[in-house]
Design an enzyme around this catalytic site. Structure first.
Site, PDB file in Angstrom:
ATOM      1  N   GLY A  91      22.362   7.610 -28.654  1.00  0.00           N
ATOM      2  CA  GLY A  91      22.393   7.531 -30.107  1.00  0.00           C
ATOM      3  C   GLY A  91      21.312   8.374 -30.765  1.00  0.00           C
ATOM      4  CG  ASP A 124      16.434   7.164 -37.699  1.00  0.00           C
ATOM      5  OD1 ASP A 124      16.548   6.996 -36.461  1.00  0.00           O
ATOM      6  OD2 ASP A 124      15.337   7.052 -38.291  1.00  0.00           O
ATOM      7  NE  ARG A 175      15.300  10.383 -20.822  1.00  0.00           N
ATOM      8  CZ  ARG A 175      15.697   9.178 -21.266  1.00  0.00           C
ATOM      9  NH1 ARG A 175      14.841   8.165 -21.296  1.00  0.00           N
ATOM     10  NH2 ARG A 175      16.909   9.001 -21.709  1.00  0.00           N
ATOM     11  NE  ARG A 182      21.630   6.276 -19.948  1.00  0.00           N
ATOM     12  CZ  ARG A 182      20.435   6.214 -20.524  1.00  0.00           C
ATOM     13  NH1 ARG A 182      19.796   5.071 -20.581  1.00  0.00           N
ATOM     14  NH2 ARG A 182      19.883   7.285 -21.060  1.00  0.00           N
ATOM     15  CG  ASP A 249      21.415  -0.102 -21.948  1.00  0.00           C
ATOM     16  OD1 ASP A 249      21.279  -1.300 -21.637  1.00  0.00           O
ATOM     17  OD2 ASP A 249      20.831   0.415 -22.918  1.00  0.00           O
ATOM     18  CG  ASP A 259      15.947   4.423 -21.541  1.00  0.00           C
ATOM     19  OD1 ASP A 259      15.755   5.663 -21.590  1.00  0.00           O
ATOM     20  OD2 ASP A 259      17.005   3.895 -21.911  1.00  0.00           O
TER      21      ASP A 259
HETATM   22  P1  AMP Z   1      17.107   1.445 -25.934  1.00  0.00           P
HETATM   23  O1  AMP Z   1      16.744   0.097 -26.407  1.00  0.00           O
HETATM   24  O2  AMP Z   1      16.093   2.465 -26.214  1.00  0.00           O
HETATM   25  O3  AMP Z   1      17.555   1.448 -24.500  1.00  0.00           O
HETATM   26  O4  AMP Z   1      18.389   1.873 -26.804  1.00  0.00           O
HETATM   27  C1  AMP Z   1      19.546   1.108 -26.876  1.00  0.00           C
HETATM   28  C2  AMP Z   1      20.624   1.842 -27.645  1.00  0.00           C
HETATM   29  O5  AMP Z   1      20.219   2.034 -28.998  1.00  0.00           O
HETATM   30  C3  AMP Z   1      20.963   3.204 -27.119  1.00  0.00           C
HETATM   31  O6  AMP Z   1      22.344   3.394 -27.241  1.00  0.00           O
HETATM   32  C4  AMP Z   1      20.211   4.131 -28.032  1.00  0.00           C
HETATM   33  O7  AMP Z   1      20.788   5.403 -28.103  1.00  0.00           O
HETATM   34  C5  AMP Z   1      20.318   3.405 -29.353  1.00  0.00           C
HETATM   35  N1  AMP Z   1      19.233   3.770 -30.278  1.00  0.00           N
HETATM   36  C6  AMP Z   1      17.933   3.400 -30.212  1.00  0.00           C
HETATM   37  N2  AMP Z   1      17.221   3.921 -31.224  1.00  0.00           N
HETATM   38  C7  AMP Z   1      18.094   4.643 -31.981  1.00  0.00           C
HETATM   39  C8  AMP Z   1      17.970   5.413 -33.176  1.00  0.00           C
HETATM   40  N3  AMP Z   1      16.808   5.577 -33.806  1.00  0.00           N
HETATM   41  N4  AMP Z   1      19.090   5.995 -33.653  1.00  0.00           N
HETATM   42  C9  AMP Z   1      20.263   5.854 -33.039  1.00  0.00           C
HETATM   43  N5  AMP Z   1      20.445   5.144 -31.922  1.00  0.00           N
HETATM   44  C10 AMP Z   1      19.376   4.540 -31.383  1.00  0.00           C
HETATM   45 MG    MG Z   2      17.997   2.891 -23.254  1.00  0.00          MG
END
Ligand code: AMP
Ligand code: MG
Length: 490
Positions: A91, A124, A175, A182, A249, A259
């Site tokens: 995202g 965002d 990265r 995953r 994930d 992550d």
């Molecule tokens: P994470 O908790 O970092 O593993 O992220 C979980 C999900 O939320 C993933 O699909 C990320 O791509 C999405 N995500 C986290 N932060 C953002 C952001 N600022 N904008 C869009 N998607 C996000």
């Molecule tokens: Mg993640």
């Protein structure tokens, strides 16, 4: 504009269309280079040494498209804190492409925080500078500690603000990973009942990560992922690391740490330690990482059912018998690593070793001692086997019992103390990225001062070696400096 400084060799992009979405990076006001990992760049065989900071900042914020790069965002699903979400995906990340280094190893180059993608949902697509600084320090520290991990190639400030609880400077993180596949990538196709997609993903994953596969590809793939992740999580635990968000994930099938969100290295030892603000029930506490690993691998096995055998019952039986190996594998690997930390290196198993390890950890926990420094200080007891000097530890009955059992066990293995010490010092770091110092690096970076960030990266390149001029980074936090809670901060 396209520039040739690295030769991309993209394979994920050649998979069927439903494996990715094309993506373009956001335009940023004024990209500025915060960090560039030149050693890593050279190891990867990238030809970037002569680039100016401005050019590097443009590459690593997605402003200049590198020749051969086809930026894509990948879909995946995942269990987040036990709840299944059928579509997550990149995202706020884009895969610039893959490169093959001079040792013929393939790596993904991915930008994080480069703007919205098809998978952004309400996000965002951006990163604040804090999580970028954090992931840079922690992933590089992890690498230098000797643990498989994604790595940090660059960090760029965007010149724009992002809105979190408050307004903060935005940044993009680059990265490097041996892939971004995953457990959740398998779950994505399984949840859609897309058997062709699953099969393609399995074949691709085997070819990329575990090419020497056995007669039943699904079963031998599961075995390899089990081995890699058991090794990874036991390694984390031997260093007092708590990932904090072991959702499916966030678990790579390569067995690399991926992550870096609310993760942390423990200061004082507490088996039930949790730092993450969102982990209210302690699902991902230090101690729970073994059982959670097993739970996550079971979710991978669920996806492999249709690929393991045409008879579903038979498939489940076969997969279950692999899953049944995990707890012993994990326990044995954990004991092996902890033994090495205690200088028990001769290889032969000893029925009381687990008891010895547990009694030491119980002592640390009860006396609220620092996990990292206590292991390192143990060598002070090794001055002379018959007359151990133990002034640096609080003398309690538990300590006495441990000390006697430990010194006897060391005598049994009949190795020179100097050798034992050397081996212990090779697995017990002096320096870890301590939370309070990471926090300081972030707070300073927000106001434009990178000195703590740079010093930490420097000291953590040699975590097992004493560095007199940077020794400030060794010590435990003062009570008022202690960080008790971490946030995803995304
Ligand atoms: P994470 O908790 O970092 O593993 O992220 C979980 C999900 O939320 C993933 O699909 C990320 O791509 C999405 N995500 C986290 N932060 C953002 C952001 N600022 N904008 C869009 N998607 C996000
Ligand atoms: Mg993640």
């Amino acid at each position: 504009m396209e520039i040739e400084y690295m030769t991309f060799d993209n394979t994920y992009h050649k998979l069927p269309d439903r494996f990715y979405k094309e993506v373009t990076a956001e335009r940023f006001s004024k990209p500025e280079l915060l960090a560039f990992n030149e050693n890593l760049s050279d190891d990867l065989g990238l030809n970037l040494g002569s680039q100016s900071d401005i050019e590097l900042a443009n590459f690593f914020s997605g402003q200049t498209l590198l020749k051969g790069s086809h930026p894509i965002a990948l879909p995946y699903a995942g269990h987040q804190f036990g709840h299944f979400v059928p579509q997550l995906g990149d995202g706020r990340a884009m895969l610039l492409g893959e490169i093959v280094n001079p040792d013929s190893k393939r790596f993904d180059i991915q930008l994080k925080g480069s703007g919205q993608t098809f998978f952004s949902r309400n996000g965002d697509g951006k990163s604040a500078i804090g999580p970028v600084i954090r992931e840079y320090i922690l992933s590089e520290a992890m690498y230098h500690l000797g643990v498989p991990t994604t790595r940090a190639l660059a960090a760029v400030a965007t010149g724009d603000l992002v809105y979190r609880e408050e307004t903060v400077p935005g940044a993009v993180f680059t990265r490097i990973a041996s892939s971004h596949i995953r457990i959740g990538t398998f779950q994505y196709f399984a949840a859609k009942d897309d058997l062709d997609g699953l099969k393609t993903l399995l074949d691709y994953s085997i070819q990329r990560h575990y090419p020497e596969s056995g007669t039943n590809p699904a079963i031998s793939f599961l075995q390899k992922v089990i081995q890699a992740q058991v090794s990874l999580v036991s390694n984390w635990m031997s260093l007092g690391f708590i990932h904090g968000v072991m959702n499916t994930d966030n678990m790579s099938i390569s067995g690399e740490t991926i992550d870096y969100g609310p993760c942390a290295f423990m200061d004082q030892f507490n088996a039930h330690q949790v730092y993450s603000f969102i982990d209210r029930d302690g699902r991902y506490s230090y101690m729970n990482q073994g059982p959670i690993l097993q739970w996550n691998l079971s979710r991978l096995a669920d996806c492999l059912i249709p690929l393991a055998h045409s008879d579903k019952k038979k498939a489940i039986e076969m997969l279950n018998s692999e899953l049944a190996t995990i707890s012993d594998l994990f326990r044995n690997e954990w004991i092996e690593r902890m033994k090495r930390k205690l200088g028990l290196v001769s290889g032969q198993a000893h029925e009381n070793d687990e008891k010895l390890i547990t009694s030491w950890l119980d002592y640390l926990e009860k006396e609220e001692l620092d996990f990292t420094l206590s292991f390192r200080k143990l060598e002070n007891l090794l001055v002379d086997n018959d007359n151990p000097s133990d002034s640096s530890f609080k003398q309690t009955t538990e300590f006495d019992t441990f000390k006697t059992a430990w010194t006897n066990r060391l005598k049994d293995q009949d190795l020179e103390l100097a050798i034992v010490k050397e081996k212990m010092n090779g697995v017990n770091p002096i320096y870890i990225p301590r939370n309070h110092q990471v926090e300081r690096a972030i707070q300073q970076a927000i106001v434009g001062d990178l000195s703590v960030f740079n010093e930490m990266n420097q000291v953590l390149k040699n975590p097992y070696v004493y560095q007199p001029n940077l020794d400030f980074y060794r010590v435990t936090p003062l009570p008022e400096e202690e960080v008790t809670t971490t946030f995803c901060g995304t």
